[in-house]
Design a protein around this motif. Sequence first.
Motif, short mmCIF file in Angstrom:
data_model
loop_
_atom_site.label_atom_id
_atom_site.label_comp_id
_atom_site.label_asym_id
_atom_site.label_seq_id
_atom_site.Cartn_x
_atom_site.Cartn_y
_atom_site.Cartn_z
N LYS A 125 0.97 -1.08 0.27
CA LYS A 125 -0.31 -0.57 0.16
C LYS A 125 0.96 1.27 -0.06
CE LYS A 125 -4.34 2.05 1.71
NZ LYS A 125 -5.26 1.84 2.80
N SER A 131 -4.86 0.23 -2.59
CA SER A 131 -5.74 1.66 -2.13
C SER A 131 -6.66 1.05 -0.74
CB SER A 131 -6.26 2.21 -2.00
OG SER A 131 -7.08 2.15 -3.53
N MET A 166 -1.51 4.32 6.32
CA MET A 166 -2.13 3.59 6.23
C MET A 166 -3.19 2.12 7.02
SD MET A 166 0.47 3.63 3.03
CE MET A 166 0.56 5.04 2.06
N GLY A 187 -13.13 5.59 -1.39
CA GLY A 187 -11.83 5.22 -1.95
C GLY A 187 -12.55 5.48 -4.01
#
Length: 194
Positions: A125, A131, A166, A187
């Motif tokens: 990522k 993502s 993340m 996203g």
Amino acid sequence: MPSTLNAVAVFCGSRFGKNPLYKQAAQSVGQTLAGAGIRLVYGGGAHGLMGVVADATLAAGGTVTGVIPDFLESREKMHEGVAELIVTESMHSRKQIMFSRADAFWILPGGFGTFDEMMEILTWKQLGRHSKPIVLINVAGWANTLLAALDDAVEQGFASASARAMLQAVPDIETALSCSLKAEETGRVAVEQL
């Protein structure tokens, strides 16, 4: 627009660990995924927390995909009750298949294999390979020292704060599901706006 969170890969131990809350959390993950109509993608074993999460998903009417390297058959006993069991030639191909089949990743208590899976998916990522949401479920504080090590990597200048962000750490399964759905929605909206 309906959710595209169709499958969650769960990384967790092939052992139970010492705290009974770990087993309870694995059962809750399976029940939650099945209840939400989300497929479980996991390491394919029948023992430890891996077996518990698969059994709980199946018992609640959910669908399970197991992915296990052939050389682990004697060590981790493949789960024969899952809808789909994929046998791979290597650990790397196992992780690649789990990655391709999942829309999000949840980390439950586990050992070195769980850490390896988490760090690889987090690194991918960071490098922009995906993502997808990565959520660590910090059952009874099992990952406090691991999270502190990640924070220290940022403090020492070896990782950015944005990379550390993340990986989201949450206290329970309900929050993991909420975060995954929210991250997936955010996203998708971002992609649709391009």
